[in-house]
Scaffold this motif. Structure first.
Motif, mmCIF file in Angstrom:
data_model
loop_
_atom_site.group_PDB
_atom_site.id
_atom_site.type_symbol
_atom_site.label_atom_id
_atom_site.label_comp_id
_atom_site.label_asym_id
_atom_site.label_seq_id
_atom_site.Cartn_x
_atom_site.Cartn_y
_atom_site.Cartn_z
ATOM 1 N N ALA B 9 3.025 -3.196 -0.797
ATOM 2 C CA ALA B 9 4.354 -3.507 -0.270
ATOM 3 C C ALA B 9 5.033 -2.224 0.197
ATOM 4 O O ALA B 9 5.665 -2.193 1.251
ATOM 5 C CB ALA B 9 5.197 -4.195 -1.341
ATOM 6 N N VAL B 10 4.890 -1.182 -0.604
ATOM 7 C CA VAL B 10 5.471 0.114 -0.248
ATOM 8 C C VAL B 10 4.460 1.193 -0.599
ATOM 9 O O VAL B 10 3.827 1.138 -1.655
ATOM 10 C CB VAL B 10 6.772 0.391 -1.032
ATOM 11 N N GLU B 11 4.293 2.128 0.315
ATOM 12 C CA GLU B 11 3.434 3.252 -0.002
ATOM 13 C C GLU B 11 4.129 4.533 0.435
ATOM 14 O O GLU B 11 4.430 4.714 1.621
ATOM 15 C CB GLU B 11 2.088 3.094 0.702
ATOM 16 N N VAL B 12 4.415 5.397 -0.528
ATOM 17 C CA VAL B 12 5.072 6.669 -0.237
ATOM 18 C C VAL B 12 4.046 7.762 -0.494
ATOM 19 O O VAL B 12 3.524 7.883 -1.598
ATOM 20 C CB VAL B 12 6.304 6.874 -1.144
ATOM 21 N N ASN B 13 3.738 8.524 0.559
ATOM 22 C CA ASN B 13 2.695 9.544 0.462
ATOM 23 C C ASN B 13 3.258 10.938 0.662
ATOM 24 O O ASN B 13 3.623 11.305 1.769
ATOM 25 C CB ASN B 13 1.613 9.296 1.518
ATOM 26 N N GLY B 14 3.353 11.677 -0.405
ATOM 27 C CA GLY B 14 3.770 13.079 -0.308
ATOM 28 C C GLY B 14 5.096 13.268 0.410
ATOM 29 O O GLY B 14 5.251 14.199 1.193
ATOM 30 N N LEU B 31 10.898 16.047 -3.617
ATOM 31 C CA LEU B 31 9.771 16.948 -3.470
ATOM 32 C C LEU B 31 8.486 16.188 -3.770
ATOM 33 O O LEU B 31 8.288 15.738 -4.884
ATOM 34 C CB LEU B 31 9.947 18.129 -4.436
ATOM 35 N N ASP B 32 7.661 16.032 -2.751
ATOM 36 C CA ASP B 32 6.310 15.504 -2.910
ATOM 37 C C ASP B 32 6.263 14.249 -3.786
ATOM 38 O O ASP B 32 5.679 14.248 -4.866
ATOM 39 C CB ASP B 32 5.399 16.599 -3.508
ATOM 40 N N VAL B 33 6.893 13.205 -3.305
ATOM 41 C CA VAL B 33 6.911 11.942 -4.048
ATOM 42 C C VAL B 33 5.771 11.043 -3.601
ATOM 43 O O VAL B 33 5.563 10.840 -2.401
ATOM 44 C CB VAL B 33 8.262 11.219 -3.840
ATOM 45 N N ASN B 34 4.993 10.569 -4.553
ATOM 46 C CA ASN B 34 3.919 9.616 -4.274
ATOM 47 C C ASN B 34 4.160 8.355 -5.091
ATOM 48 O O ASN B 34 4.341 8.439 -6.306
ATOM 49 C CB ASN B 34 2.558 10.203 -4.658
ATOM 50 N N LEU B 35 4.165 7.217 -4.421
ATOM 51 C CA LEU B 35 4.458 5.970 -5.121
ATOM 52 C C LEU B 35 3.852 4.811 -4.341
ATOM 53 O O LEU B 35 4.017 4.717 -3.129
ATOM 54 C CB LEU B 35 5.986 5.801 -5.214
ATOM 55 N N THR B 36 3.122 3.981 -5.057
ATOM 56 C CA THR B 36 2.558 2.795 -4.415
ATOM 57 C C THR B 36 3.035 1.565 -5.165
ATOM 58 O O THR B 36 2.962 1.522 -6.390
ATOM 59 C CB THR B 36 1.016 2.849 -4.433
ATOM 60 N N ILE B 37 3.568 0.622 -4.437
ATOM 61 C CA ILE B 37 4.111 -0.582 -5.067
ATOM 62 C C ILE B 37 3.363 -1.798 -4.520
ATOM 63 O O ILE B 37 3.245 -1.965 -3.295
ATOM 64 C CB ILE B 37 5.623 -0.697 -4.790
ATOM 65 N N ALA B 38 2.862 -2.612 -5.438
ATOM 66 C CA ALA B 38 2.097 -3.783 -5.031
ATOM 67 C C ALA B 38 3.037 -4.939 -4.691
ATOM 68 O O ALA B 38 4.159 -4.983 -5.184
ATOM 69 C CB ALA B 38 1.157 -4.191 -6.160
ATOM 70 N N PRO B 39 2.571 -5.877 -3.866
ATOM 71 C CA PRO B 39 3.416 -7.026 -3.535
ATOM 72 C C PRO B 39 3.787 -7.803 -4.795
ATOM 73 O O PRO B 39 2.968 -7.970 -5.682
ATOM 74 C CB PRO B 39 2.536 -7.881 -2.629
ATOM 75 N N GLY B 40 5.041 -8.233 -4.862
ATOM 76 C CA GLY B 40 5.508 -9.031 -5.992
ATOM 77 C C GLY B 40 5.925 -8.204 -7.188
ATOM 78 O O GLY B 40 6.432 -8.736 -8.171
#
Ligand SMILES: Nc1ncnc2c1ncn2[C@@H]1O[C@H](COP(=O)(O)OP(=O)(O)OP(=O)(O)O)[C@@H](O)[C@H]1O
Ligand SMILES: [Mg+2]
Lengths: 209, 276
Positions: B9-14, B31-40
């Motif tokens: 759903a959301v992918e934040v890469n560096g 600063l250099d945020v990495n975050l992956t959020i799955a649907p739901g």
């Protein structure tokens, strides 16, 4: 703006800018005397039509085939005085939308036009109302003053001059014209207040803005 | 898992964000945020004030451009996702338009998308049902209480059925009772519409109660310190607030935050020492 101001000034200071005026007898008058002569003519009520100066009230401005109607001078000055409060109020209103609301619109990918019509115009309304109030009274002042300067017939301004002329005989009379002007001003702001309560009928009664 | 579920759903890469770069008041917000959020998924962002939570949310919403790094929403660039209206947004202030009725406020995003009147009205009625404000459609926002206004704002954010909901301290201005009620409502609505949520908050219990994962951020420049999974199951109720797991997760988040606090104090102490 300078253009409008110049036009207005020109209208009020007769139709041409010649400094010197000749009459049929070969006499020459300076422009300044012409105005004195005109007031003199009015003061004793008899306008000498054979005299080249002050032949009639106000001059005629002609732009091509368009003959400047005399009431237009008064309405231009009225418009002129009403324009700035309203323009400034509207501009302030249009830029008053809270940043969060603008951000909301851009989060909806709203176009510039959509933001203008759905957000900026409605948000400007509370700013428009006081501006209109100022504008309405400004317009009345402008028109009355212009009527005094141009002596436009049928206006309150003209009445003020005419009644002032009779002030030695009937000092109270001039106040009827003044009260007329006051009543007109009140009517105008009353109309604006009505318009206001119509526009603001669905708004919070105590606005924080 | 189906193929569609593989698209996050959301992918934040560096992602980094520097405000006023190169000037005297330069702020390194993220600063250099990495975050992956799955649907739901329901993900909360928590951290000390000024650590860049709102900034991260605005980056995802494409209201700001990252200085560095990439952000994708639903497998698209965040800019495309914004144009496609793939998300709805709600802020701390309800931000309803005074001159529109409650229904018309909810219809706003639909109007902007060019829906016709009938479709808009039926959707607005549906959303009013969802937030339990059926009888208030024709009232004006300023005639409602703060909690009701906030529910209208949520209805507005969800009106176009976006797959993603971005919320920045939406319950911050509410009293504790209303707040807990709204939390329950939000979970119910998101479960009904299977919406992914990114939720910014200052409240640890709120973050834990609502989330599948809690993202703990450090003071400026904002980085992700720790991501804490909350295992309270998908069905949460008032009983959840008394469950053991609830308190365990609260402690975990608090410790992660305190870690940031200790670091913060240490770094200022060192800086103070250097100054001397
Ligand atoms: N438009 C901007 N221009 C310059 N600096 C900004 C801007 N927006 C945010 N900042 C700075 O970035 C930092 C992070 O701000 P942000 O609003 O993301 O914090 P936050 O974590 O949401 O804080 P809070 O919990 O108080 O809402 C702050 O130091 C702030 O001063
Ligand atoms: Mg914030």
């Amino acid at each position: 703006m300078v253009f409008i101001a110049t036009i207005t000034r020109r209208i009020f200071s007769r139709n041409d800018n010649r400094r010197w005026f000749g009459d049929s007898d070969g006499k020459v008058y300076h422009r300044s005397t012409r105005i004195v002569a005109v007031s003199g003519d009015v003061a004793d009520g008899s306008i000498d039509r054979s005299c080249a100066i002050g032949r009639k009230w106000g001059g005629k401005l002609e732009i091509g085939s368009f003959v400047w109607p005399r009431w237009l001078s008064a309405s231009i000055l009225g418009t002129f005085l009403a324009f700035f409060p309203v323009a400034v109020g509207t501009l302030r209103g249009l830029t008053s939308s809270p940043a969060a609301a603008v951000e909301l619109m851009s989060s909806y990918a709203a176009s510039w036009r959509q933001t203008l019509f759905k957000l900026r115009f409605p948000a400007a309304v509370p700013f428009l109302v006081p501006a209109l109030k100022l504008g309405a009274s400004g317009a009345v002042v402008g028109v009355v003053v212009a009527e005094i300067s141009t002596g436009l017939k049928g206006g309150i301004g003209r009445l003020i001059i005419e009644y002032a002329r009779e002030a030695t005989g009937d000092p109270a009379k001039v106040f009827t014209a003044v009260f007329g002007a006051a009543a007109l001003g009140l009517t105008m702001s009353g109309l604006v207040a009505l318009f206001d309560s119509y526009l603001m009928r669905n708004r919070p009664k105590e606005t924080s803005t | 898992m189906s193929a569609a579920a593989n698209i996050s759903a959301v992918e934040v890469n560096g992602a980094s964000k520097i405000f006023n770069s190169g000037t005297a008041n330069q702020v390194d917000a993220l600063l250099d945020v990495n975050l992956t959020i799955a649907p739901g998924e329901f993900v909360s962002l928590i951290g000390p004030s000024g650590c860049g939570k709102s900034t991260l949310l605005r980056l995802i919403a494409n209201l700001l451009e990252p200085t560095q790094g990439e952000i994708s929403v639903n497998g698209k660039t965040s800019a495309q996702a914004r144009l496609d209206q793939d998300y709805g947004m709600a802020f701390q202030q309800a931000g309803l338009f005074d001159w529109r009725t409650v229904s018309k406020n909810i219809e706003l995003p639909l109007e902007l998308k060019g829906w016709d009147k009938k479709k808009r009205e039926s959707r607005a009625a549906e959303m009013l049902d969802l937030v339990k404000l059926q009888d208030f459609g024709n009232m004006y926002p300023w005639q409602l209480s703060g909690g009701m206004q906030q529910r209208v704002a949520i209805a507005r954010a969800l009106a176009a059925h976006p797959p993603l909901l971005l919320m920045d301290e939406p319950f911050g201005a509410l009293d504790e009772m209303t707040r807990e009620y709204m939390q329950g409502e939000l979970l119910r609505i998101c479960a009904e519409t299977s919406t992914t949520v990114v939720f910014v908050t200052h409240s640890i219990p709120e973050a834990v109660y609502l989330s599948n994962r809690v993202v703990v951020m450090s003071p400026r420049p904002g980085r992700i310190l720790e991501i804490i999974s909350v295992n309270l199951g998908s069905k949460r109720s008032e009983l959840t607030r008394a469950a053991d797991g609830f308190f365990k997760s609260i402690t975990a988040v608090r410790e992660a935050l305190r870690g940031t606090h200790a670091q913060h104090v240490a770094s200022t102490a060192i800086r103070g020492a250097e100054d001397r």
